[in-house]
Scaffold this motif. Structure first.
Motif, short mmCIF file in Angstrom:
data_model
loop_
_atom_site.label_atom_id
_atom_site.label_comp_id
_atom_site.label_asym_id
_atom_site.label_seq_id
_atom_site.Cartn_x
_atom_site.Cartn_y
_atom_site.Cartn_z
N GLU A 1 -2.22 -3.75 11.42
CA GLU A 1 -2.30 -4.02 10.19
C GLU A 1 -3.77 -4.22 9.68
O GLU A 1 -4.31 -5.20 10.03
CB GLU A 1 -1.75 -5.30 9.98
CG GLU A 1 -0.12 -5.26 10.01
CD GLU A 1 0.43 -6.62 9.63
OE1 GLU A 1 1.59 -6.70 9.10
OE2 GLU A 1 0.00 -7.87 10.33
N LEU A 2 -4.24 -3.36 8.74
CA LEU A 2 -5.61 -3.08 8.30
C LEU A 2 -5.78 -4.10 7.00
O LEU A 2 -6.82 -4.54 6.71
CB LEU A 2 -6.05 -1.84 8.03
CG LEU A 2 -6.27 -1.09 9.51
CD1 LEU A 2 -6.43 0.54 8.83
CD2 LEU A 2 -7.08 -1.57 10.34
N GLY A 3 -4.64 -4.54 6.52
CA GLY A 3 -4.47 -5.18 5.14
C GLY A 3 -3.65 -4.56 4.23
O GLY A 3 -2.55 -3.93 4.75
N THR A 4 -3.94 -4.96 3.01
CA THR A 4 -3.06 -4.30 1.92
C THR A 4 -4.00 -4.06 0.79
O THR A 4 -5.06 -4.70 0.58
CB THR A 4 -2.03 -5.11 1.23
OG1 THR A 4 -2.59 -6.44 0.94
CG2 THR A 4 -0.99 -5.60 2.38
N ALA A 5 -3.46 -2.84 -0.01
CA ALA A 5 -4.12 -2.54 -1.34
C ALA A 5 -3.21 -2.80 -2.36
O ALA A 5 -2.21 -2.60 -2.49
CB ALA A 5 -4.25 -0.82 -1.34
N GLU A 6 -3.75 -3.75 -3.36
CA GLU A 6 -3.11 -4.44 -4.37
C GLU A 6 -3.52 -4.10 -5.66
O GLU A 6 -5.02 -4.18 -5.72
CB GLU A 6 -2.93 -5.95 -3.94
CG GLU A 6 -2.43 -6.36 -2.57
CD GLU A 6 -2.67 -7.67 -2.41
OE1 GLU A 6 -2.44 -8.17 -1.21
OE2 GLU A 6 -3.02 -8.29 -3.26
N ALA A 7 -2.95 -4.01 -6.51
CA ALA A 7 -3.41 -3.82 -8.00
C ALA A 7 -2.46 -3.83 -9.06
O ALA A 7 -1.05 -4.05 -8.72
CB ALA A 7 -4.32 -2.67 -8.24
N LEU A 8 -2.79 -3.92 -10.42
CA LEU A 8 -1.95 -3.68 -11.58
C LEU A 8 -1.95 -2.05 -11.91
O LEU A 8 -2.92 -1.67 -11.68
CB LEU A 8 -2.22 -4.63 -12.90
CG LEU A 8 -2.22 -6.13 -12.36
CD1 LEU A 8 -2.51 -6.82 -13.85
CD2 LEU A 8 -0.73 -6.47 -11.70
N THR A 9 -0.68 -1.84 -12.35
CA THR A 9 -0.54 -0.42 -13.01
C THR A 9 0.54 -0.38 -13.96
O THR A 9 1.27 -1.25 -13.90
CB THR A 9 -0.49 0.50 -11.69
OG1 THR A 9 -0.32 1.73 -12.25
CG2 THR A 9 1.01 0.31 -11.16
N THR A 10 0.39 0.59 -14.88
CA THR A 10 1.23 0.83 -15.71
C THR A 10 2.29 1.96 -15.31
O THR A 10 3.02 2.48 -15.89
CB THR A 10 0.79 1.30 -17.23
OG1 THR A 10 -0.21 2.21 -17.11
CG2 THR A 10 0.16 0.03 -17.92
N GLY A 11 1.83 2.57 -13.95
CA GLY A 11 2.54 3.79 -13.63
C GLY A 11 1.55 4.75 -13.05
O GLY A 11 1.78 4.90 -11.89
N PRO A 12 0.53 5.05 -13.77
CA PRO A 12 -0.25 6.01 -13.23
C PRO A 12 -1.04 5.58 -11.73
O PRO A 12 -1.23 6.57 -10.92
CB PRO A 12 -1.22 6.39 -14.22
CG PRO A 12 -0.72 6.00 -15.32
CD PRO A 12 0.31 4.82 -14.90
N GLY A 13 -1.29 4.41 -11.48
CA GLY A 13 -1.85 4.13 -10.37
C GLY A 13 -0.91 3.71 -9.04
O GLY A 13 -1.38 3.09 -8.18
#
Length: 499
Positions: free
Chosen positions: A450-462
């Motif tokens: 496990e290298l980690g996680t990619a996290e964020a907010l999006t409205t859909g395109p991301g």
């Protein structure tokens, strides 16, 4: 913090902070989970609950400056190796030191964990408390072979139950099981494990023989096409002998993405930005309320639990598993509550498990009506994508600045933007992601680490996912951008070959 993540009403945050502090009653909070950054959404997010920052975190992977408790005991700091076996054996690696550290605390600790075990109770000592469901009860409730009976006892409608049969003895022939279940492809499940373990997809006699290697009893179910999903649910005793059940919005969960290093039946992450059909969302909320009420009436279970479901191509929701504890999705799903101006469910979970009074949540029916609105309308939502080492040899992650917010540029290169610890610190629609729980540059990462996680907010395109088993262009580009930072290295004397 992104403007998309509003701060909770100060009065609500203060009430949640006070309720948690009263429940802790001066005892130090200690987290015991694989990630030492556990609970960061509470204390590093909007309206931060400082009392939820652990005094000590015991785990496998250390946190980082913005997501760190006051003290850390991480197995990886000792071994310098990250891999599948290490993530399953970290409690053994830190056992003696954890017991010693906890014994030096001035008062018995409150240990926050997924579920209680004999080891955790020993760590807590005679004056301490493990704030988690009892391990034996968790095993009973999560038993995959008993899940359909649980749904039936809770009054969940038949339309939400996957056709299945329970087998208490040896598995019969493939032909017989196909006739009983009604589909050619089968799903055989057993036990109460997590992370996709205990589940085998059966297309052939060889697959059935592999499933038979699991100890029974078994649930043999029809394979159902569609999006897998996680839903976080919170049950809070109402003081009148029952519980109020709060249901978070359901996710779209990608499963078995080989190019991401994720095997069949295993989760690649969750996205809460995609809308759900109204009927399916309403069915799911109703079923969650029924199950929460049943678990309280039958077992006196309160706090967090999770429901796994499948959203079918024709817009129906069917349930396939329950996790009566915190889950891998709990940390990021908490952002959904913050988007609605509330502290995360985890604060109420800890307070309720410690016998405290949760008096800051809105009316449950009102909250769940808001869930249906949030789940069925386009809008902003969080996501996480699991990052795995997909290569064949050991590597070190180099050339980055540690966990924090990065931007994925048009040239496919990751650029440091700013420090961060909360999914709301990154806006994927602008090409940003929070890379969380990354290994230090000296750590040797084995195949499937496990290298980690990619996290964020999006409205859909991301969103990192395009389909139930497929990365989006953004998700694929993100993994490609990480690959040049994986520097091959020779095995170390302490390296353990992954299982």
């Amino acid at each position: 913090m992104s403007a998309r993540t509003p701060a909770p009403d100060p009065g609500i945050s203060e009430a949640a902070q006070r309720a948690l502090a009263d429940a802790l009653a001066g005892r130090p909070l200690v987290s015991a989970e694989r990630f030492c950054s556990s609970l960061r959404t509470l204390y590093a997010g909007p309206g931060p609950l400082t009392r939820a920052r652990p005094a000590l975190a015991i785990g496998c992977y250390p946190g980082w400056a913005q997501a760190g408790p006051h003290a850390v005991l991480a197995a990886e700091d000792r071994t310098g190796v990250r891999g599948p076996r290490q993530r399953h054996a970290w409690t053994d690696a830190v056992d003696a030191e954890a017991a010693r550290l906890l014994s030096t605390l001035p008062t018995g600790p409150v240990i926050a964990a997924w579920y209680s075990t004999g080891r955790l109770r020993r760590w807590a000592g005679p004056g301490g408390t493990v704030a988690a469901i009892d391990g034996a009860l968790r095993t009973q409730v999560e038993d995959k072979a008993a899940f359909d009976a649980l749904l039936q006892a809770a009054g969940v409608p038949q339309r939400m139950r996957i056709p299945c049969v329970r087998i208490d003895a040896a598995l019969p022939t493939l032909r017989y099981l196909r006739q009983r279940v009604g589909t050619r492809r089968l799903v055989v499940q057993a036990g109460a494990d997590s992370g996709g373990r205990g589940t085998v997809f059966v297309d052939s006699g060889a697959d059935l023989a592999a499933a038979a290697c699991m100890p029974g009893p078994y649930k043999v179910a029809a394979f159902v096409e569609g999006w897998s999903s996680n839903t976080t649910v919170l049950s809070v005793p109402d003081g009148s002998g029952s519980v109020a059940v709060y249901v978070d919005r359901p996710s779209h969960k990608a499963i078995g993405i080989r190019e991401a290093g994720i095997g069949p039946g295993k989760s690649a992450g969750n996205d809460w930005s995609r809308p759900w059909p109204a009927r399916a969302a309403a069915d799911l909320v109703d079923a969650a309320v029924r199950i929460g009420a049943y678990l309280w009436a039958e077992h006196r279970i309160a706090g967090l639990f999770g429901l796994d479901a499948i959203l079918t191509p024709d817009g129906r929701a069917v349930l396939n598993e329950i996790n009566c504890r915190n889950q891998g999705a709990t940390e990021v799903s908490a952002v959904n509550q913050q988007l609605r101006g509330l502290p995360p469910f985890a604060a109420a979970h800890l307070t309720a498990l410690l016998g405290g009074r949760v008096d800051w949540l809105p009316d449950a029916e009102e909250f769940n009506a808001g869930t249906l609105t949030a789940a069925t309308a386009p809008g902003v939502g969080p996501f996480y994508l699991k990052l795995r080492h997909r290569g064949a040899g050991p590597v070190r992650l180099s050339g980055l600045c540690g966990s924090g917010v990065y931007r994925l540029g048009s040239s496919g290169v990751l650029s440091w933007v700013r420090p961060g610890a909360h999914p709301g610190d990154a806006d994927a629609d602008l090409g940003e992601v929070l890379l969380a729980n990354l290994p230090a540059e000296h750590v040797v990462c084995l195949t499937s680490a496990e290298l980690g996680t990619a996290e964020a907010l999006t409205t859909g395109p991301g969103s990192p996912f395009a389909a139930p088993h497929q990365l989006s262009a953004f998700g694929a580009a993100l993994l490609d951008a990480l690959t040049p930072h994986l520097t091959p290295c020779p095995p170390t004397p302490t390296e353990v070959t992954p299982s």
